[in-house]
Design a protein around this motif. Structure first.
Motif, PDB file in Angstrom:
ATOM      1  N   ALA A  28       0.835  -1.198   0.000  1.00 39.74           N
ATOM      2  CA  ALA A  28       0.000   0.000   0.000  1.00 39.74           C
ATOM      3  C   ALA A  28       0.869   1.248   0.000  1.00 39.74           C
ATOM      4  O   ALA A  28       1.845   1.340   0.725  1.00 39.74           O
ATOM      5  CB  ALA A  28      -0.916  -0.014   1.215  1.00 39.74           C
ATOM      6  N   GLY A  29       0.525   2.178  -0.835  1.00 42.62           N
ATOM      7  CA  GLY A  29       1.265   3.425  -0.929  1.00 42.62           C
ATOM      8  C   GLY A  29       2.393   3.396  -1.940  1.00 42.62           C
ATOM      9  O   GLY A  29       2.933   4.432  -2.276  1.00 42.62           O
ATOM     10  N   VAL A  30       2.764   2.221  -2.421  1.00 38.75           N
ATOM     11  CA  VAL A  30       3.841   2.118  -3.403  1.00 38.75           C
ATOM     12  C   VAL A  30       3.292   2.326  -4.809  1.00 38.75           C
ATOM     13  O   VAL A  30       3.806   3.125  -5.576  1.00 38.75           O
ATOM     14  CB  VAL A  30       4.560   0.757  -3.309  1.00 38.75           C
ATOM     15  N   TRP A  31       2.245   1.605  -5.157  1.00 33.89           N
ATOM     16  CA  TRP A  31       1.696   1.631  -6.512  1.00 33.89           C
ATOM     17  C   TRP A  31       0.695   2.754  -6.692  1.00 33.89           C
ATOM     18  O   TRP A  31      -0.229   2.915  -5.909  1.00 33.89           O
ATOM     19  CB  TRP A  31       1.017   0.300  -6.830  1.00 33.89           C
ATOM     20  N   ARG A  32       0.863   3.508  -7.756  1.00 34.08           N
ATOM     21  CA  ARG A  32      -0.112   4.513  -8.162  1.00 34.08           C
ATOM     22  C   ARG A  32      -1.043   3.862  -9.177  1.00 34.08           C
ATOM     23  O   ARG A  32      -0.671   2.872  -9.807  1.00 34.08           O
ATOM     24  CB  ARG A  32       0.548   5.726  -8.808  1.00 34.08           C
ATOM     25  N   ASP A  34      -3.001   6.159 -11.268  1.00 35.45           N
ATOM     26  CA  ASP A  34      -3.255   7.255 -12.204  1.00 35.45           C
ATOM     27  C   ASP A  34      -1.951   7.556 -12.934  1.00 35.45           C
ATOM     28  O   ASP A  34      -0.996   8.083 -12.346  1.00 35.45           O
ATOM     29  CB  ASP A  34      -3.751   8.477 -11.419  1.00 35.45           C
ATOM     30  N   PHE A  35      -1.909   7.212 -14.221  1.00 34.78           N
ATOM     31  CA  PHE A  35      -0.681   7.375 -14.993  1.00 34.78           C
ATOM     32  C   PHE A  35      -0.201   8.817 -15.009  1.00 34.78           C
ATOM     33  O   PHE A  35       0.984   9.092 -14.793  1.00 34.78           O
ATOM     34  CB  PHE A  35      -0.868   6.877 -16.430  1.00 34.78           C
ATOM     35  N   ASP A  36      -1.089   9.742 -15.302  1.00 36.24           N
ATOM     36  CA  ASP A  36      -0.679  11.133 -15.440  1.00 36.24           C
ATOM     37  C   ASP A  36      -0.114  11.689 -14.128  1.00 36.24           C
ATOM     38  O   ASP A  36       0.887  12.403 -14.134  1.00 36.24           O
ATOM     39  CB  ASP A  36      -1.845  11.983 -15.948  1.00 36.24           C
ATOM     40  N   ALA A  37      -0.733  11.346 -13.012  1.00 35.70           N
ATOM     41  CA  ALA A  37      -0.227  11.789 -11.705  1.00 35.70           C
ATOM     42  C   ALA A  37       1.123  11.139 -11.409  1.00 35.70           C
ATOM     43  O   ALA A  37       2.036  11.791 -10.889  1.00 35.70           O
ATOM     44  CB  ALA A  37      -1.233  11.460 -10.607  1.00 35.70           C
ATOM     45  N   ALA A  38       1.257   9.856 -11.735  1.00 36.49           N
ATOM     46  CA  ALA A  38       2.523   9.155 -11.509  1.00 36.49           C
ATOM     47  C   ALA A  38       3.631   9.739 -12.380  1.00 36.49           C
ATOM     48  O   ALA A  38       4.765   9.917 -11.924  1.00 36.49           O
ATOM     49  CB  ALA A  38       2.358   7.664 -11.780  1.00 36.49           C
ATOM     50  N   TYR A  39       3.304  10.057 -13.614  1.00 39.34           N
ATOM     51  CA  TYR A  39       4.285  10.659 -14.519  1.00 39.34           C
ATOM     52  C   TYR A  39       4.760  12.012 -13.974  1.00 39.34           C
ATOM     53  O   TYR A  39       5.956  12.290 -13.936  1.00 39.34           O
ATOM     54  CB  TYR A  39       3.698  10.828 -15.920  1.00 39.34           C
ATOM     55  N   ALA A  40       3.807  12.823 -13.525  1.00 40.36           N
ATOM     56  CA  ALA A  40       4.158  14.127 -12.966  1.00 40.36           C
ATOM     57  C   ALA A  40       5.039  13.959 -11.727  1.00 40.36           C
ATOM     58  O   ALA A  40       6.010  14.709 -11.535  1.00 40.36           O
ATOM     59  CB  ALA A  40       2.888  14.912 -12.622  1.00 40.36           C
ATOM     60  N   GLU A  41       4.722  12.982 -10.898  1.00 43.26           N
ATOM     61  CA  GLU A  41       5.534  12.728  -9.702  1.00 43.26           C
ATOM     62  C   GLU A  41       6.944  12.278 -10.087  1.00 43.26           C
ATOM     63  O   GLU A  41       7.930  12.697  -9.477  1.00 43.26           O
ATOM     64  CB  GLU A  41       4.871  11.663  -8.827  1.00 43.26           C
ATOM     65  N   GLN A  81      13.612   3.831  -5.373  1.00 46.23           N
ATOM     66  CA  GLN A  81      14.238   4.242  -6.624  1.00 46.23           C
ATOM     67  C   GLN A  81      13.300   4.616  -7.763  1.00 46.23           C
ATOM     68  O   GLN A  81      13.749   5.162  -8.762  1.00 46.23           O
ATOM     69  CB  GLN A  81      15.162   3.133  -7.113  1.00 46.23           C
ATOM     70  N   TYR A  82      12.026   4.304  -7.652  1.00 47.46           N
ATOM     71  CA  TYR A  82      11.109   4.505  -8.771  1.00 47.46           C
ATOM     72  C   TYR A  82       9.813   5.172  -8.316  1.00 47.46           C
ATOM     73  O   TYR A  82       9.484   5.178  -7.148  1.00 47.46           O
ATOM     74  CB  TYR A  82      10.720   3.162  -9.401  1.00 47.46           C
ATOM     75  N   VAL A  83       9.083   5.644  -9.290  1.00 42.65           N
ATOM     76  CA  VAL A  83       7.661   5.925  -9.123  1.00 42.65           C
ATOM     77  C   VAL A  83       6.988   4.836  -9.943  1.00 42.65           C
ATOM     78  O   VAL A  83       7.312   4.643 -11.120  1.00 42.65           O
ATOM     79  CB  VAL A  83       7.281   7.318  -9.641  1.00 42.65           C
ATOM     80  N   VAL A  84       6.098   4.075  -9.307  1.00 46.28           N
ATOM     81  CA  VAL A  84       5.487   2.934  -9.990  1.00 46.28           C
ATOM     82  C   VAL A  84       3.987   3.141 -10.132  1.00 46.28           C
ATOM     83  O   VAL A  84       3.319   3.645  -9.243  1.00 46.28           O
ATOM     84  CB  VAL A  84       5.798   1.600  -9.270  1.00 46.28           C
ATOM     85  N   VAL A  85       3.481   2.725 -11.288  1.00 48.00           N
ATOM     86  CA  VAL A  85       2.057   2.843 -11.572  1.00 48.00           C
ATOM     87  C   VAL A  85       1.584   1.517 -12.158  1.00 48.00           C
ATOM     88  O   VAL A  85       2.278   0.906 -12.972  1.00 48.00           O
ATOM     89  CB  VAL A  85       1.763   4.027 -12.521  1.00 48.00           C
ATOM     90  N   LYS A  86       0.434   1.037 -11.695  1.00 42.27           N
ATOM     91  CA  LYS A  86      -0.124  -0.215 -12.211  1.00 42.27           C
ATOM     92  C   LYS A  86      -1.389   0.117 -12.990  1.00 42.27           C
ATOM     93  O   LYS A  86      -2.229   0.901 -12.562  1.00 42.27           O
ATOM     94  CB  LYS A  86      -0.418  -1.208 -11.089  1.00 42.27           C
TER      95      LYS A  86
END
Length: 108
Positions: A28-32, A34-41, A81-86
């Motif tokens: 919990a809290g690792v995976w986003r 929302d692609f656009d929000a994850a990209y911005a982050e 090390q990453y911002v991750v989105v599923k």
């Protein structure tokens, strides 16, 4: 964010197509979601964006989820090390994910 060589993106996307996500409470809290929000982050934090495409009725996805994504060291690596989105590649109701599936040539 520095430019990542194209071969690394193709490898990453190919590996993630085999991935799956069955238990939404994992890490919990690792995976986003929302692609656009994850990209911005990712841009803001200057970290690579790891896109995890999955399919709900995908046996290889379940194997990847059970054998790799449940491992605490993987969640820790993603957190550090990453911002991750599923993204559910098979969700017909999500137009934005559909655009990304076409853009990256994903088949779930």
């Amino acid at each position: 964010m520095s430019r990542v060589p194209a071969w690394r993106w193709y490898w990453l996307v190919a590996m993630l197509v085999w991935g799956g996500w069955l238990q939404t409470g994992f890490a919990a809290g690792v995976w986003r979601t929302d692609f656009d929000a994850a990209y911005a982050e990712a841009v803001d934090r200057q970290r690579p964006l790891l896109i995890h495409f999955y399919g709900r009725n995908c046996p290889p996805c379940r194997v990847m989820e059970q054998e790799v994504l449940h491992r605490p060291e993987i969640a820790e690596l993603f957190t550090r090390q990453y911002v991750v989105v599923k993204l559910d590649a098979g969700d017909p109701g999500n137009v934005r994910v559909g655009q990304l599936v076409q853009r990256f040539g994903i088949h779930a």
